[in-house]
Structure formats: structure tokens, C-alpha cells
Design an enzyme around this catalytic site. Structure first.
Site, PDB file in Angstrom:
ATOM      1  N   SER A 116       0.842  -1.192   0.000  1.00  0.00           N
ATOM      2  CA  SER A 116       0.000   0.000   0.000  1.00  0.00           C
ATOM      3  C   SER A 116       0.880   1.245   0.000  1.00  0.00           C
ATOM      4  O   SER A 116       2.061   1.197   0.350  1.00  0.00           O
ATOM      5  CB  SER A 116      -0.908   0.015   1.239  1.00  0.00           C
ATOM      6  OG  SER A 116      -1.690  -1.160   1.302  1.00  0.00           O
ATOM      7  N   HIS A 121       1.381  15.375  -3.905  1.00  0.00           N
ATOM      8  CA  HIS A 121       2.156  16.257  -4.772  1.00  0.00           C
ATOM      9  C   HIS A 121       1.431  17.601  -4.833  1.00  0.00           C
ATOM     10  O   HIS A 121       0.198  17.645  -4.889  1.00  0.00           O
ATOM     11  CB  HIS A 121       2.289  15.685  -6.189  1.00  0.00           C
ATOM     12  CG  HIS A 121       2.840  14.304  -6.236  1.00  0.00           C
ATOM     13  ND1 HIS A 121       4.188  14.034  -6.090  1.00  0.00           N
ATOM     14  CD2 HIS A 121       2.241  13.106  -6.393  1.00  0.00           C
ATOM     15  CE1 HIS A 121       4.385  12.730  -6.168  1.00  0.00           C
ATOM     16  NE2 HIS A 121       3.208  12.145  -6.351  1.00  0.00           N
ATOM     17  N   CYS A 144      -4.308  -2.144   0.502  1.00  0.00           N
ATOM     18  CA  CYS A 144      -4.655  -3.530   0.217  1.00  0.00           C
ATOM     19  C   CYS A 144      -5.079  -4.159   1.531  1.00  0.00           C
ATOM     20  O   CYS A 144      -4.440  -3.941   2.554  1.00  0.00           O
ATOM     21  CB  CYS A 144      -3.444  -4.278  -0.349  1.00  0.00           C
ATOM     22  SG  CYS A 144      -3.739  -4.942  -1.981  1.00  0.00           S
TER      23      CYS A 144
END
Length: 266
Positions: A116, A121, A144
Site C-alpha cells: 500500500s 504532490h 490492500c
């Protein structure tokens, strides 16, 4: 609502479902001079530098019950930053419930997780002639297993003062129960709005575009209330004449509509 313990499905091995939340926000500002433009960009660049973003992502990891394995972060020249976390489900003993309710609000950087990850950003930018300045941040939380990235949505909304938000959630892959039957989603969801606090829902105009059979959910949000003072940097509208106030407000609202609807409006 979550299943009661006696109804919980017993899985065969690891829960292989991948749940991805993409949170995209925009903060918009109007500046009259080059000096104001540079001051605004410097302000958001400092406000959301890699250290601050790392703090946000660490809080996200705590909220969803993920263990951070690795962190990478970078500040860019002339502006912008990135952070990435690699995370794992452990050492969580009991996974959070998947009820359709806003996650907690505690009082980014790339984190790397086992199977995971969490990333952020930032993208400060400005119009070449019109005086519009936009700060955009993209956050992806991909997990996950049983941990749910939707638990962090409440916190993310409060961490960024967003004029416009675009939120995507998708469940991919499949897992199996003990009989071998495939499960393509392990929780009920009708809309991302189920995970947004009521006071936020009432403050934004929201549009849903959902593909239920593909487990794809999309929600766009734009602030309903427009106050010109919230979009002027380092001064207030009383410093402007009435005609100038109306002109700037009209142009700002057009800019916001274009971002919200994803198309230029001539």
C-alpha cells in the site's frame, strides 16, 4: 452499515482488494501585481512544504490504521513538494469498520507501505496575464486488505482550505471467501458523500458520477458561498472600487467554474 461480527465473511487467505482514494483540491487567489503573485506562491509553498505534508500523511496513516515502512520527501525549485509513504496493514490488530460515516478529525511526502502507499504532490501555478493564482494538491491513498482510505477523507478536507475538490474512490481486484467464491467489494457504498461530514456537504455544491457495477465513485465539490475577500491576497475588497470588485468577482467565478466543470468557458 458494517456487518455484525456473526455475519462477517470469513476469507480464504489475505484480502487482496485494492481500495484507492484520490483527493484533488484547488485553492484559488487573485493578485494584482507581480509582487503579490510571488508573495502568494511563496506563502503556499511554505504552508505546504514537504515537512508539513509529511505531518498530514502521518496523520492519514494513523487514521486508517496503517504502519509506515518508508518515507520519501522532496521540496522542488522554484516551488512545489512531494511526499510518498510505503505502508502496511500491520501492526494493526483489528481493522477499522467500514461504516459510511466521516472519519475522525485529529487536532505529506511519499510514505511507502507494504502493498500500500500514500502520496501527495503540490502544484502552485498562475495565469500569465489574468492575475489568477492556483494552488493544487493531489493526494492518493491506496490500500490492500481491510483498512479503508475513506476513513481519512474527513481529515484531508480539513487539512486543506479548498475552493474546489475532486474525489475519486475505486475498489479493484478480488478476494475469496473460504468456499472460493470471489468478492469484488467488501463493504457497502452508494456515494463518496456518505463519508463527508454534513457541514461540509452543506457548504459545497456537489456532483456525483458513479459507475456502481465497476465500483468506481466520483464526486466534484465547489464552495457555494462566494466572498471576494477570501480570494484577495494581502488586502480586502474595501480597497477596491465597486466596479473593480464586480469585475474581479465575475472573473474569479468563471475561473472556478472552468476548473469545476473541467472545460474552458468562452
Amino acid at each position: 452499515m458494517p456487518d455484525s461480527p456473526e455475519k462477517r465473511v470469513t476469507l480464504h487467505g489475505f484480502n487482496n482488494l485494492t481500495k484507492t482514494l484520490s483527493f484533488n483540491m484547488y485553492d484559488i487567489c487573485y493578485t494584482k501585481t507581480v509582487e503579490e503573485r510571488e508573495a502568494y506562491i511563496a506563502y503556499v509553498d511554505e504552508q505546504y512544504n514537504s515537512e508539513r505534508l509529511t505531518q498530514i500523511l502521518n496523520a492519514v496513516a494513523d487514521i486508517i490504521g496503517a504502519h509506515v515502512l518508508n518515507t520519501a520527501k522532496q521540496d522542488y525549485v522554484p516551488q512545489g513538494a512531494s511526499v510518498t509513504f510505503l505502508v502496511s496493514e500491520g501492526p494493526v490488530v483489528e481493522a477499522p469498520t467500514d461504516d459510511a460515516a466521516p472519519g475522525p478529525l485529529p487536532g505529506n511526502v511519499v510514505l511507502q507501505l507494504d502493498k500500500s502507499h500514500i502520496t501527495v504532490h503540490t502544484y502552485p501555478e498562475y495565469h500569465p496575464t489574468e492575475g489568477f493564482r492556483t494552488f493544487r494538491a493531489d493526494i492518493d491513498v491506496s490500500t490492500c486488505g481491510e483498512i479503508s482510505p475513506l476513513k481519512a477523507l474527513h481529515y484531508l478536507i480539513h487539512s486543506f482550505e479548498a475552493d474546489i475538490m475532486t474525489i475519486d474512490y475505486r475498489v479493484r481486484g478480488f478476494t475469496r471467501d473460504v468456499s472460493g467464491r470471489k468478492l469484488f467489494i467488501d463493504h457497502d457504498i452508494s456515494s463518496i458523500q456518505n463519508y463527508i461530514p454534513p457541514e461540509i456537504v452543506s457548504a459545497y455544491d456537489m456532483i456525483d458520477v458513479n459507475v456502481y457495477q465497476e465500483h468506481i465513485f466520483h464526486t466534484k465539490c465547489k464552495l457555494r458561498r462566494f466572498d471576494l475577500n477570501n480570494y484577495l491576497f494581502s488586502y480586502t475588497k474595501d480597497k477596491l472600487g465597486k466596479d473593480e470588485q464586480e469585475n474581479i468577482a465575475k472573473r474569479l467565478q468563471k475561473e472556478m467554474d472552468e476548473i469545476f466543470y473541467g472545460q474552458n468557458m468562452e
